[in-house]
Enzyme design. Structure first.
Site, PDB file in Angstrom:
ATOM      1  CG  HIS A   1       5.590   2.897   0.446  1.00 21.32           C
ATOM      2  ND1 HIS A   1       6.112   1.649   0.618  1.00 21.32           N
ATOM      3  CD2 HIS A   1       6.161   3.660   1.396  1.00 21.32           C
ATOM      4  CE1 HIS A   1       6.953   1.651   1.620  1.00 21.32           C
ATOM      5  NE2 HIS A   1       7.010   2.872   2.116  1.00 21.32           N
TER       6      HIS A   1
ATOM      7  CG  HIS B   1      12.140  -2.326   3.680  1.00 19.89           C
ATOM      8  ND1 HIS B   1      13.469  -2.313   3.380  1.00 19.89           N
ATOM      9  CD2 HIS B   1      11.623  -1.228   3.107  1.00 19.89           C
ATOM     10  CE1 HIS B   1      13.752  -1.237   2.665  1.00 19.89           C
ATOM     11  NE2 HIS B   1      12.647  -0.562   2.482  1.00 19.89           N
TER      12      HIS B   1
ATOM     13  CG  ASP C   1      12.111   9.350   7.488  1.00 21.84           C
ATOM     14  OD1 ASP C   1      11.068   9.983   7.769  1.00 21.84           O
ATOM     15  OD2 ASP C   1      12.106   8.227   6.970  1.00 21.84           O
TER      16      ASP C   1
END
Lengths: 261, 805
Positions: B65, B136, B316
């Site tokens: 990921h 997602h 983030d």
């Protein structure tokens, strides 16, 4: 020329502040977006302004019920200031979530009373919906109302709505009658030709298709549709407007700015 | 380094290969033997065992990921075409295909590509626009509502975390689901019913996106049973950023500030779990819990702090949580973090959980010490929690301290570059596509097929979804997802255009967003699927008035298990198509993402999803007034088909409905298409086109019908006038339903015909009919004695009824 100062009240979950600011500025106002914490800190700050706007959004996530937490916060921490402002005949507008706040705080329909006597509840469709609707302005039904915000509009305009809790319900028949009698119901959902609409043109099942109301004096205006999303013709689905450039929503903001001037 | 009650030493120095693998599996590390051995060797050099915090940190940082090991690793690729075999070794597939095209195209207006949280292109002299699309998938399979909500929440934070932070202007969403009408008994055990997944996913995007005040303006939904147990959820966000805020830089001595949500036990192992096949045992605690209002508060204040220049860098907390965020920002400097300073939702988290938790709504800032007080104050003013948790150092080490104990001490270099490059095998056996037997249909059969196409799940109206999203908030959506000539009709728009006048006052410019996706083609030929997706995304943007020379694209690969050579081989082919098309259309990729391991097991048998490449396109429009919609405008106007109709029914809607075997998957002819696209832009800007619609799923029959019923108008089409490829003659059904790329339907005012035709001189186009004043949609071939006649109102209802939930 007098500078017309507008305060746009912000808090957690406010999200139509930019476009509401742009709409007022387009009409010549000077605008400040002020967080509620700042007002609580400086309680008299509100009197520096000529116009007060409660913009759309999801204040505090609309937890409990739409607009409920913010309306309680304003009422409990700033109630007397806001009431004074409202009774001084200065223009106040509440759009969508802002309308929900005005109604739940009780500045609408009557600021003198300052009590919640109507509500905005879940749409009959039971879901959040975003679409354009037709609105019939009050003068189509009766004589022009006192509402300073809705002068000079054609009989029928279109605006976009986006809400899950927009069904207007007055507490009782008596209130509904007096709203009617005093020309306080300034916008009703309508068909294109002015006749009574069905879902989805009646998007939420409001009593008597009520989309926006004002107080008896006409300075305080609350509505579920979003006039700030239609200040340019470009924003209309078919790019319709007036003067080749503007959208009918602009008139609403212009009316308030002109009124103050 | 010592073992405390909260931090354990993991003994790996003496473990055998088998034990190493067992450790990886047991702790959801998703690390291969080679990777485990690299860790073992590193700690052998340090002459100590790692702590659990260290092992977890490495696993998150090295996850597929975060690191994209497959696409950046070595791939030994073999392509077999009949008896011919071509071999090629890729050292880094991404760099040798997609990124390579961008480098070679070298557009000056590409301001930041493939290095930050999003790609940024130039909007005007002062501003850039950033775009990012994320997936997602696994969380949405387990917990559809929470999975999609945090998907959109996460990609919004990518936009907040690009450069020094962009202001989000629009969201996009694209989903792939199983058939929502599946009978319950056919749903694999332990999986949610597809309809429940659809409803949950849509609600999640709705509640998060609407509360953030960001309009969701563009998207697509694709239904195929291959996504039954492993749905795909793509979420995108576009934002605007001043050009002088695009670069970030961390200095030694800068303080690490974590802002927004508190850290909890939700989203533990999200990054590593996404590399493991789904089954009924999959752990729901890997899904994060979202709260949009917390993120909205962060957004409001951080843009203020940005404009006051109070910080030097921001990113983030996404996959891997603080571990990834601090690791990324501190890669070149080093960092020390005091884990017990991190604000927690509740007590009881172990140090490693604090460090890798993917709890939502958190951003990490690098703050110069002189702004320490001011930045916290400004966040506090709007009730946003902001806490310093450490600082950036110059020792190029990652040091984590918990209760005065050092629980992690590793070199940044090992952490970021120590992952061994895997070598994977990839094979692609190119299937030969055969033409189908001629498809002969009578008028009434064509009528039926048209209705069935319009009602098909992949063509039908998605109004039920679109209206639940506030696609008008911010007041800047000038070309809307649903289009009509008044406010009541809701035709399928090709692309959305945002007019960012509230941010850039006085501007005339706009930003177009569109997408292309067709997994059906990929089942036969992933090269053509990728090429078609790119062309479709561009066509959609061009149809509303975009300049193809100002377009940029994003890639999102969702594929099955890359350890299987055939699956990886099909990906290599798609990546090659990306390079070829990007170069041929002269349109650069600016960002992308891959989600591999989309695999699930049912009763011990493993299934991979049908490969899906989503292409999202973004471009800048010079003048938003020169944009158009797809419904027909006026009776008497002429209808033209631009482009050539070829016999390409492979993977088409008609092939599915009529169960047609064989068929050629639509090819892309970039030179031909681009000429048409450039001319459409020119014609729209000269006001010569009244309406324009992209021709894709369902072919000409569907596209023309959509333009008519979205306007409640009739149209008369002479099928014999449609120009087709002349290699073999096509039947009427083939002409009407072939899904050839490169085609548009346009409506032209009779007085403009001559000027219009002048512009399209040298391209293939056909004048096929006119807008009818008797409100009938008619397709007629006198030669073949075919006449199909339908009412616009009826077709609209057919199109709307499938997903009228």
């Amino acid at each position: 020329m007098k500078k017309v100062k507008t305060l746009i009240l912000r808090t957690a979950g406010t999200n139509c502040d930019y476009e509401t600011q742009a709409a007022f500025e387009l009409c010549g106002a000077v605008v400040e977006c002020v967080h509620i914490n700042t007002l609580i800190e400086k309680k008299d700050k509100i009197f520096e302004y000529d116009i007060l706007a409660f913009p759309g959004g999801f204040s505090y996530g609309d937890d409990i019920a739409s607009g409920k937490i913010l309306s309680n916060e304003v009422k409990n921490k700033l109630g007397d200031k806001f009431k004074k402002f409202a009774l001084s005949d200065k223009p106040i507008i509440g759009i969508c979530n802002g309308f929900q706040v005005l109604v739940k705080m009780g500045l609408l329909p009557e600021p003198k009373l300052f009590e919640q006597i109507s509500t905005l509840s879940y749409n009959d469709s039971d879901k959040f919906e975003c679409r354009w609707v037709y609105l019939k302005t009050e003068k189509k039904v009766k004589n022009e109302s006192n509402c300073i915000w809705t002068k000079n509009l054609p009989d029928i305009i279109s605006l976009s709505i986006a809400h899950g809790e927009g069904k207007f319900i007055p507490n009782n028949k008596k209130l509904l009658n007096s709203l009617n009698k005093n020309n306080q119901i300034v916008f009703r959902y309508s068909s294109k030709d002015g006749s009574k609409p069905e879902y989805p043109l009646d998007p939420n099942g409001s009593i008597e298709q009520i989309a926006g109301i004002c107080n008896t004096k006409g300075n305080i205006f609350g509505l579920m549709p979003h006039p700030e999303r239609y200040v340019f013709a470009l924003q209309h689905p078919a790019k319709e407007g007036f003067d080749g450039e503007y959208g009918w929503g602009k008139i609403i903001f212009q009316n308030a700015v002109d009124f103050v001037k | 380094m010592k073992s405390t009650t909260n931090c354990k030493i993991v003994k790996i120095l003496d473990l055998s290969d088998k034990q190493l693998l067992e450790l990886s599996r047991k702790n959801v590390l998703s690390l291969s033997l080679e990777e485990m051995k690299a860790i073992q060797n590193y700690f052998k050099k340090l002459k100590r065992n790692p702590t659990d915090v260290e092992i977890e940190t490495i696993a998150q940082t090295w996850s597929e990921h975060c690191k994209h090991k497959t696409l950046t690793g070595v791939i030994e690729y073999t392509e077999e075409k009949g008896s011919q075999k071509v071999r090629r070794t890729y050292r880094n597939l991404l760099k040798e295909t997609i990124f390579k095209a961008t480098v070679e195209l070298n557009k000056k207006w590409c301001l930041s590509v493939f290095k930050d949280n999003a790609g940024v292109i130039e909007f005007d002299s002062k501003n850039g626009v950033a775009f990012k699309v994320e997936t997602h998938n696994h969380p949405s399979a387990l917990e559809p509502y929470g999975g999609s909500a945090t998907g959109i929440g996460g990609v919004i934070r990518d936009i907040l975390g690009v450069g020094l932070g962009a202001k989000p202007l629009a969201n996009t969403d694209v989903f792939c689901f199983g058939n929502p009408n599946t009978v319950a008994s056919k749903v694999p055990e332990g999986m949610h019913h597809p309809k429940r997944i659809v409803k949950g996913v849509v609600s999640g995007v709705r509640d998060y996106g609407n509360r953030m005040g960001i309009p969701t303006v563009n998207g697509a939904v694709y239904f195929d049973d291959g996504y039954m147990a492993n749905p795909l959820v793509y979420c995108g966000t576009m934002g605007i950023i001043p050009k002088n805020k695009i670069e970030k830089k961390v200095n030694f001595g800068d303080l690490i500030l974590v802002v927004g949500g508190r850290t909890g036990r939700d989203g533990i192992h999200g990054a590593t779990f996404s590399s493991i096949q789904l089954d009924q045992e999959s752990d729901v605690t890997a899904v994060q819990i979202g709260n949009p209002i917390v993120e909205k508060k962060v957004l409001d204040v951080m843009l203020k702090a940005r404009n006051l220049n109070l910080y030097r860098a921001v990113t983030d907390c996404g996959a891997g949580g603080l571990s990834s965020a601090v690791g990324e920002l501190g890669e070149k400097t080093g960092a020390v973090v005091y884990l017990n300073k991190v604000p927690l939702k509740y007590q009881g988290l172990s140090p490693w959980e604090i460090w890798i938790s993917e709890a939502q709504e958190r951003m990490v800032f690098a703050v110069p010490p002189k702004n320490k007080k001011k930045i916290v104050e400004i966040f506090k003013k709007e009730n946003v929690e902001a806490v310093f948790i450490g600082e950036f150092t110059k020792d190029k080490k990652l040091t984590l301290i918990y209760n005065n104990d050092v629980v992690t001490s590793m070199d940044m270099k090992f952490l970021h570059d120590g992952v061994p490059k895997p070598t994977r095998l990839a094979v692609c056996k190119v299937k030969e596509e055969k033409e189908q037997k001629p498809v002969k249909m009578t008028s009434s059969e064509i009528s039926k097929a048209l209705r069935a196409s319009l009602a098909d799940l992949n063509v039908c109206s998605k109004e039920w979804i679109i209206r639940q999203y506030d696609h008008e908030v911010q007041g800047q959506t000038v070309i809307k997802p649903l289009q009509g000539n008044d406010i009541e009709v809701s035709g399928p728009g090709d692309a959305a255009v945002i007019f960012p006048y509230t941010v850039v006052r006085g501007t005339k410019k706009g930003i177009v967003l569109s997408n292309g996706l067709n997994p059906q083609y990929g089942k036969i030929n992933t090269y053509k699927m990728a090429a078609s997706a790119i062309e479709e995304a561009l066509r959609n943007a061009v149809a509303v008035g975009s300049d193809v020379e100002k377009m940029s694209i994003l890639d999102n690969f969702c594929w099955g298990n890359p350890n299987k050579p055939e699956i990886l081989g099909s990906l290599v082919r798609a990546a090659n198509a990306c390079y070829d098309m990007s170069k041929a259309f002269d349109v650069p990729f600016i960002s992308g993402k891959d989600s591999l391991h989309n695999e699930y097991s049912i009763g011990g048998k493993k299934y991979s999803i049908p490969p899906a490449l989503l292409i999202s396109a973004m471009g800048v429009i010079e003048n938003v007034a020169n944009t158009i919609t797809m419904p027909l405008k006026n009776n008497g106007n002429k209808i033209f088909v631009l482009g050539i109709t070829r016999d390409e029914l492979g993977g088409s809607v008609l092939a599915k409905i009529k169960n047609i075997k064989d068929g050629i998957v639509p090819n892309v002819y970039p030179k031909e298409s681009k000429e048409i696209m450039k001319r459409i832009y020119k014609a729209i800007n000269k006001n010569l086109i009244e309406s324009c619609h992209d021709c894709s799923e369902g072919g000409l029959a569907v596209a023309i019908s959509e333009m008519a019923f979205s306007a409640d108008r009739g149209v008369k089409i002479d099928i014999d006038a449609i120009k087709t490829e002349t290699i073999r003659s096509m039947t009427i059904a083939e002409i009407l339903f072939s899904e050839s790329n490169g085609r548009f339907i346009v409506e032209v005012y009779p007085d403009n015909e001559e000027k219009f035709q002048e512009i399209f001189n040298c391209t293939v186009f056909s004048k096929v009919g006119y807008v009818n004043d008797d409100k009938k949609i008619i397709f007629e071939s006198k030669k073949n004695k075919i006449k199909v006649q339908e009412d616009p109102e009826t077709l609209l209802k057919v199109w709307q009824s499938t997903m009228n939930w």
